[in-house]
Write an enzyme that holds these catalytic residues in place. Structure first.
Site, PDB file in Angstrom:
ATOM      1  N   GLY A 172       0.950  -0.815   0.013  1.00 50.63           N
ATOM      2  CA  GLY A 172       0.514  -0.251   0.155  1.00 50.63           C
ATOM      3  C   GLY A 172       0.973   1.369  -0.294  1.00 50.63           C
TER       4      GLY A 172
ATOM      5  N   SER B 229       6.138   0.198  -2.003  1.00 48.08           N
ATOM      6  CA  SER B 229       7.509  -0.428  -2.136  1.00 48.08           C
ATOM      7  C   SER B 229       7.826  -0.304  -4.146  1.00 48.08           C
ATOM      8  CB  SER B 229       7.627  -1.336  -1.733  1.00 48.08           C
ATOM      9  OG  SER B 229       6.453  -2.426  -1.795  1.00 48.08           O
TER      10      SER B 229
ATOM     11  N   ALA C 151       7.148   1.171  -6.787  1.00 50.52           N
ATOM     12  CA  ALA C 151       7.948   2.425  -7.144  1.00 50.52           C
ATOM     13  C   ALA C 151       9.055   2.670  -6.455  1.00 50.52           C
ATOM     14  CB  ALA C 151       6.453   3.162  -7.605  1.00 50.52           C
TER      15      ALA C 151
ATOM     16  N   ASP D 218       2.629   7.462  -7.901  1.00 48.22           N
ATOM     17  CA  ASP D 218       3.484   6.576  -6.985  1.00 48.22           C
ATOM     18  C   ASP D 218       4.495   7.833  -7.000  1.00 48.22           C
ATOM     19  OD1 ASP D 218       1.014   5.419  -6.174  1.00 48.22           O
ATOM     20  OD2 ASP D 218       1.977   3.650  -7.138  1.00 48.22           O
TER      21      ASP D 218
HETATM   22  C1  GLA Z   1      -1.315   2.310  -7.500  1.00 48.79           C
HETATM   23  C2  GLA Z   1      -0.978   2.428  -8.597  1.00 48.79           C
HETATM   24  C3  GLA Z   1      -0.920   4.063  -8.493  1.00 48.79           C
HETATM   25  C4  GLA Z   1      -2.459   5.092  -8.361  1.00 48.79           C
HETATM   26  C5  GLA Z   1      -3.294   4.083  -6.885  1.00 48.79           C
HETATM   27  C6  GLA Z   1      -4.571   4.520  -6.588  1.00 48.79           C
HETATM   28  O1  GLA Z   1      -0.850   3.008  -5.821  1.00 48.79           O
HETATM   29  O2  GLA Z   1      -0.257   2.137  -8.501  1.00 48.79           O
HETATM   30  O3  GLA Z   1      -1.080   4.423  -9.779  1.00 48.79           O
HETATM   31  O4  GLA Z   1      -3.417   4.478  -9.280  1.00 48.79           O
HETATM   32  O5  GLA Z   1      -3.138   3.181  -6.762  1.00 48.79           O
HETATM   33  O6  GLA Z   1      -4.435   6.295  -6.674  1.00 48.79           O
END
Ligand code: GLA
Length: 381
Positions: free
Chosen positions: A109, A112, A114, A157
């Site tokens: 959540g 990690s 990215a 992210d």
């Molecule tokens: C994940 C995705 C993001 C975004 C969020 C929700 O983290 O990687 O690109 O869409 O969900 O906001």
């Protein structure tokens, strides 16, 4: 052991209070980089090999940057291969590295994935004498995740991770790619960010994440078709390109599931705009209420939250001292975040833990609470 390495990159995790699930439709988003994340220590090699091990996950990674990018293996090394893939689209990579990577919180959540991609991109650039702007890092790391890992996500992210600043809130338009960091107003009360890990870990590629993206695009296609507008390819179709008035006229004509996804998009657009004004004027209570409303829309319109996360959200909403909170990131598993008045931290942690574990005793070992603060984006330490 880490001190044996010449370079050290800290790549933070991210928190997105407002602007959830709209980046892939080119919407408006906000976010913070936080003071927990991924550390990468490395030395540059004289050849093109990359050799890394992880203090968080099993096994080692060994790849040759000079060779074609290898297939995915469903292993943490895929993120190293993904960074190689996206870097090699632009640059020749003659020099590799050896080092060690380590995450500071449980995975789930906080993006990690990215965070490690941003760190690997920065490290490969350093090893090869390539200078990248922070936004180029965002684009390359994001291409790695979309095209190599296979998640049809937006740039939220990577943007929070690379562009976030300790002193303010990142506000990004995912259509124009314009962004700014809005500092804290002098009247804004102090806050900390609570991270409440449900105990579930996740893998977004196997969740309904991509399905929701297609549902948004289908809603956009429906609206264009009802208005006899030319259709673009599915990849180039985004809700952002369709005015809200068109949605108002066509929402009852399309299947309700698609209308709900679009409703989330347009209402989130409004909440982000209101939230930015609230932030600019130091109105944290209003900002927080919008964050709660955003989570409500994620549950009802976007339909993304596991029962565990919805339960955490329901428990925390009435608690004193929480300005606002929502699922962190995609919200299929993982964590819930909240902006909290520091004076109430202990009480919140106690009540939340007690109520959640009463409902889900199976997570007594894995449920965790962490308190973090906004921090600067990814950097060499
Ligand atoms: C994940 C995705 C993001 C975004 C969020 C929700 O983290 O990687 O690109 O869409 O969900 O906001």
């Amino acid at each position: 052991m880490e001190t044996n390495y010449q370079y050290h990159i800290f790549s933070p995790y991210r928190v997105c209070p407002l602007g959830a699930h709209v980046d892939h439709q080119h919407g408006l988003v906000t976010g913070f980089a936080i003071n927990k994340g991924v550390d990468l220590w490395f030395n540059v090699r004289k050849d093109s090999m990359v050799r890394l091990h992880s203090e968080t996950f099993e096994g080692e990674v060994e790849i040759d940057l000079a060779k074609r990018t290898e297939m995915r293996e469903k292993h943490w090394g895929d993120y190293v291969r993904g960074a190689k893939y996206a870097m090699k689209k632009r640059f020749d990579l003659a020099y590799g590295m050896e080092g060690v990577v380590k995450g500071s919180l449980p995975v789930g959540g906080l993006s990690s994935s990215a965070a490690v991609l941003v760190a690997y991109v920065m490290a490969m650039a350093k090893a090869n004498g390539i200078t990248l702007t922070p936004f180029e890092v965002v684009q390359i790391a994001s291409e790695a995740e979309r095209e190599y890992i296979g998640l049809n996500n937006g740039i939220l992210d990577q943007a929070c991770i690379a562009l976030g600043r300790k002193e303010g809130l990142l506000f990004l338009d995912c259509d124009s790619n314009e962004y700014r960091v809005i500092g804290r107003h002098s009247h804004m009360p102090d806050f900390e960010i609570g991270i409440f890990f449900s105990g579930l870990t996740r893998n977004l590629v196997n969740s309904d994440y991509n399905l929701r993206v297609y549902e948004c695009k289908t809603a956009a296609w429906n609206m264009l078709a009802y208005h006899e507008q030319p259709l673009k390819s599915f990849e180039k179709t985004f809700l952002r390109d369709i005015p809200k008035e068109t949605f108002d006229k066509t929402r009852d004509m399309m299947p309700t599931r698609f209308a709900r996804r679009a409703e989330h998009f347009y209402s989130e657009y409004r909440r982000v705009r209101q939230g930015v004004t609230a932030w600019e004027t130091g109105n944290l209570p209003l900002f927080g209420k919008l964050v709660f409303d955003s989570c409500e829309s994620s549950i009802r319109n976007y339909e993304c939250g596991s029962p565990e996360l919805i339960s955490l959200y329901n428990i925390m909403r009435p608690l004193q001292g929480i300005y606002g909170g929502r699922f962190s990131g995609a919200g299929f598993k993982g964590a819930v975040i909240a902006l909290v008045d520091p004076a109430y931290k202990d009480g919140i942690e106690h009540k939340l833990t007690e109520a959640y574990l009463e409902e889900y005793p199976e997570y007594s070992e894995s449920f965790k609470v962490f308190w973090v603060k906004p921090d600067d984006g990814a950097r060499f330490v």
